[in-house]
Design a protein around this motif. Sequence first.
Motif, PDB file in Angstrom:
ATOM      1  N   GLN A  74       0.849  -1.196   0.000  1.00 13.58           N
ATOM      2  CA  GLN A  74       0.000   0.000   0.000  1.00 13.58           C
ATOM      3  C   GLN A  74       0.887   1.250   0.000  1.00 13.58           C
ATOM      4  OE1 GLN A  74      -3.384  -0.188  -0.012  1.00 13.58           O
ATOM      5  NE2 GLN A  74      -3.571   2.027  -0.077  1.00 13.58           N
ATOM      6  N   PRO A  75       0.702   2.178  -0.926  1.00 17.32           N
ATOM      7  CA  PRO A  75       1.532   3.388  -0.956  1.00 17.32           C
ATOM      8  C   PRO A  75       1.446   4.160   0.364  1.00 17.32           C
ATOM      9  CG  PRO A  75       0.256   3.211  -2.970  1.00 17.32           C
ATOM     10  CD  PRO A  75      -0.264   2.147  -2.030  1.00 17.32           C
ATOM     11  N   GLY A  76       2.611   4.524   0.881  1.00 19.83           N
ATOM     12  CA  GLY A  76       2.675   5.339   2.090  1.00 19.83           C
ATOM     13  C   GLY A  76       2.699   4.570   3.393  1.00 19.83           C
ATOM     14  N   PHE A  77       2.484   3.232   3.349  1.00 20.96           N
ATOM     15  CA  PHE A  77       2.487   2.468   4.601  1.00 20.96           C
ATOM     16  C   PHE A  77       3.862   2.617   5.257  1.00 20.96           C
ATOM     17  CE2 PHE A  77       2.822  -1.261   7.326  1.00 20.96           C
ATOM     18  CZ  PHE A  77       1.611  -1.180   8.015  1.00 20.96           C
ATOM     19  N   PRO A  78       3.908   2.782   6.590  1.00 23.30           N
ATOM     20  CA  PRO A  78       5.192   3.005   7.282  1.00 23.30           C
ATOM     21  C   PRO A  78       6.225   1.915   7.013  1.00 23.30           C
ATOM     22  CG  PRO A  78       3.358   3.397   8.766  1.00 23.30           C
ATOM     23  CD  PRO A  78       2.779   2.807   7.517  1.00 23.30           C
ATOM     24  N   VAL A 101      11.787  13.434   1.902  1.00 24.47           N
ATOM     25  CA  VAL A 101      10.563  14.228   1.870  1.00 24.47           C
ATOM     26  C   VAL A 101       9.375  13.300   2.122  1.00 24.47           C
ATOM     27  CG1 VAL A 101       9.107  15.688   0.408  1.00 24.47           C
ATOM     28  CG2 VAL A 101      11.592  15.857   0.243  1.00 24.47           C
ATOM     29  N   ILE A 102       8.445  13.756   2.935  1.00 25.16           N
ATOM     30  CA  ILE A 102       7.252  12.968   3.255  1.00 25.16           C
ATOM     31  C   ILE A 102       6.265  13.078   2.099  1.00 25.16           C
ATOM     32  CG2 ILE A 102       5.309  12.756   4.851  1.00 25.16           C
ATOM     33  CD1 ILE A 102       7.211  14.063   6.976  1.00 25.16           C
ATOM     34  N   SER A 103       5.856  11.924   1.573  1.00 25.85           N
ATOM     35  CA  SER A 103       4.893  11.927   0.464  1.00 25.85           C
ATOM     36  C   SER A 103       3.474  12.150   0.999  1.00 25.85           C
ATOM     37  CB  SER A 103       4.951  10.599  -0.301  1.00 25.85           C
ATOM     38  OG  SER A 103       4.363   9.563   0.471  1.00 25.85           O
ATOM     39  N   LYS A 104       2.577  12.470   0.079  1.00 25.60           N
ATOM     40  CA  LYS A 104       1.168  12.678   0.428  1.00 25.60           C
ATOM     41  C   LYS A 104       0.591  11.411   1.064  1.00 25.60           C
ATOM     42  CE  LYS A 104      -3.130  13.005  -2.015  1.00 25.60           C
ATOM     43  NZ  LYS A 104      -3.739  13.006  -3.332  1.00 25.60           N
ATOM     44  N   GLU A 105       0.907  10.258   0.488  1.00 26.29           N
ATOM     45  CA  GLU A 105       0.394   8.986   1.006  1.00 26.29           C
ATOM     46  C   GLU A 105       0.976   8.665   2.388  1.00 26.29           C
ATOM     47  OE1 GLU A 105       0.102   9.019  -3.393  1.00 26.29           O
ATOM     48  OE2 GLU A 105       1.798   9.320  -2.038  1.00 26.29           O
ATOM     49  N   GLN A 107       1.887  10.855   4.610  1.00 27.99           N
ATOM     50  CA  GLN A 107       1.219  11.757   5.547  1.00 27.99           C
ATOM     51  C   GLN A 107      -0.201  11.280   5.847  1.00 27.99           C
ATOM     52  OE1 GLN A 107       2.858  14.522   7.107  1.00 27.99           O
ATOM     53  NE2 GLN A 107       1.125  14.024   8.426  1.00 27.99           N
ATOM     54  N   GLN A 108      -0.895  10.735   4.839  1.00 26.95           N
ATOM     55  CA  GLN A 108      -2.248  10.206   5.053  1.00 26.95           C
ATOM     56  C   GLN A 108      -2.220   9.040   6.043  1.00 26.95           C
ATOM     57  OE1 GLN A 108      -3.325   9.463   0.941  1.00 26.95           O
ATOM     58  NE2 GLN A 108      -4.555  11.339   0.840  1.00 26.95           N
ATOM     59  N   TRP A 109      -1.258   8.127   5.863  1.00 22.40           N
ATOM     60  CA  TRP A 109      -1.117   7.012   6.795  1.00 22.40           C
ATOM     61  C   TRP A 109      -0.803   7.526   8.195  1.00 22.40           C
ATOM     62  CZ3 TRP A 109      -2.319   2.064   7.143  1.00 22.40           C
ATOM     63  CH2 TRP A 109      -2.610   1.360   5.982  1.00 22.40           C
ATOM     64  N   ALA A 110       0.105   8.491   8.289  1.00 24.80           N
ATOM     65  CA  ALA A 110       0.477   9.052   9.592  1.00 24.80           C
ATOM     66  C   ALA A 110      -0.743   9.646  10.283  1.00 24.80           C
ATOM     67  CB  ALA A 110       1.556  10.117   9.412  1.00 24.80           C
ATOM     68  N   ASP A 111      -1.490  10.457   9.554  1.00 25.43           N
ATOM     69  CA  ASP A 111      -2.674  11.094  10.140  1.00 25.43           C
ATOM     70  C   ASP A 111      -3.711  10.059  10.562  1.00 25.43           C
ATOM     71  OD1 ASP A 111      -1.442  13.525   9.601  1.00 25.43           O
ATOM     72  OD2 ASP A 111      -2.639  13.925   7.789  1.00 25.43           O
ATOM     73  N   GLY A 112      -3.959   9.069   9.705  1.00 28.02           N
ATOM     74  CA  GLY A 112      -4.948   8.040  10.016  1.00 28.02           C
ATOM     75  C   GLY A 112      -4.548   7.203  11.222  1.00 28.02           C
ATOM     76  N   LEU A 113      -3.300   6.792  11.282  1.00 31.71           N
ATOM     77  CA  LEU A 113      -2.838   5.991  12.419  1.00 31.71           C
ATOM     78  C   LEU A 113      -2.913   6.782  13.721  1.00 31.71           C
ATOM     79  CD1 LEU A 113       0.154   4.166  10.714  1.00 31.71           C
ATOM     80  CD2 LEU A 113      -1.861   3.057  11.708  1.00 31.71           C
ATOM     81  N   ARG A 114      -2.492   8.029  13.687  1.00 30.26           N
ATOM     82  CA  ARG A 114      -2.554   8.863  14.898  1.00 30.26           C
ATOM     83  C   ARG A 114      -3.989   9.078  15.357  1.00 30.26           C
ATOM     84  NH1 ARG A 114       1.649  12.928  12.395  1.00 30.26           N
ATOM     85  NH2 ARG A 114       3.563  11.800  12.797  1.00 30.26           N
ATOM     86  N   LYS A 115      -4.900   9.348  14.417  1.00 30.50           N
ATOM     87  CA  LYS A 115      -6.311   9.543  14.779  1.00 30.50           C
ATOM     88  C   LYS A 115      -6.915   8.284  15.385  1.00 30.50           C
ATOM     89  CE  LYS A 115      -7.294  13.243  11.530  1.00 30.50           C
ATOM     90  NZ  LYS A 115      -7.876  13.619  10.242  1.00 30.50           N
ATOM     91  N   ALA A 116      -6.401   7.131  14.976  1.00 33.44           N
ATOM     92  CA  ALA A 116      -6.887   5.855  15.507  1.00 33.44           C
ATOM     93  C   ALA A 116      -6.199   5.500  16.833  1.00 33.44           C
ATOM     94  CB  ALA A 116      -6.650   4.748  14.485  1.00 33.44           C
ATOM     95  N   GLY A 117      -5.303   6.374  17.305  1.00 30.93           N
ATOM     96  CA  GLY A 117      -4.648   6.142  18.585  1.00 30.93           C
ATOM     97  C   GLY A 117      -3.316   5.416  18.510  1.00 30.93           C
TER      98      GLY A 117
END
Length: 143
Positions: A74-78, A101-105, A107-117
């Motif tokens: 999956q694009p962007g997965f850590p 450089v952090i890609s858009k994908e 950053q999306q994974w980072a935001d989603g994982l953080r929001k999920a705790g």
Amino acid sequence: MTRSKAVIPKEWVTHKTKIPKGTIPSSFTMTAAELRAREINSWSEKLFQDNVISLATGFGYILIYHTHDSRRSQPGFPDLVLVNPRTKRVLFRELKSAKGVISKEQQQWADGLRKAGADHAFWYPKDWVSERIHNDLRGAANA
């Protein structure tokens, strides 16, 4: 500490003249810590990852996942999922080179994982130097 720019005498710049011993300006010298930081910041992402995995293992992270071929994931997965059953910690970490450089994908994974705790962060070689990585793995406060 601010360092001023060194002025190199014109006669030193030619290939014919060698720099006299003991005349290297003090601004050209580096402390051992500065030299080590420079070396670490030049690590490739692969070497950086190898060092992080080795350190994590030493801290008791016995389950470590990293994608061998990111083209098939999956694009962007850590880059790393680190699991320490003893401390009941799971870390999601994206490793970046010093100039990464952090890609858009990503950053999306980072935001989603953080929001999920989840505990997600981006790590750079400078974080090794500052010991942030060590502190994160230990679970230190303000890591």
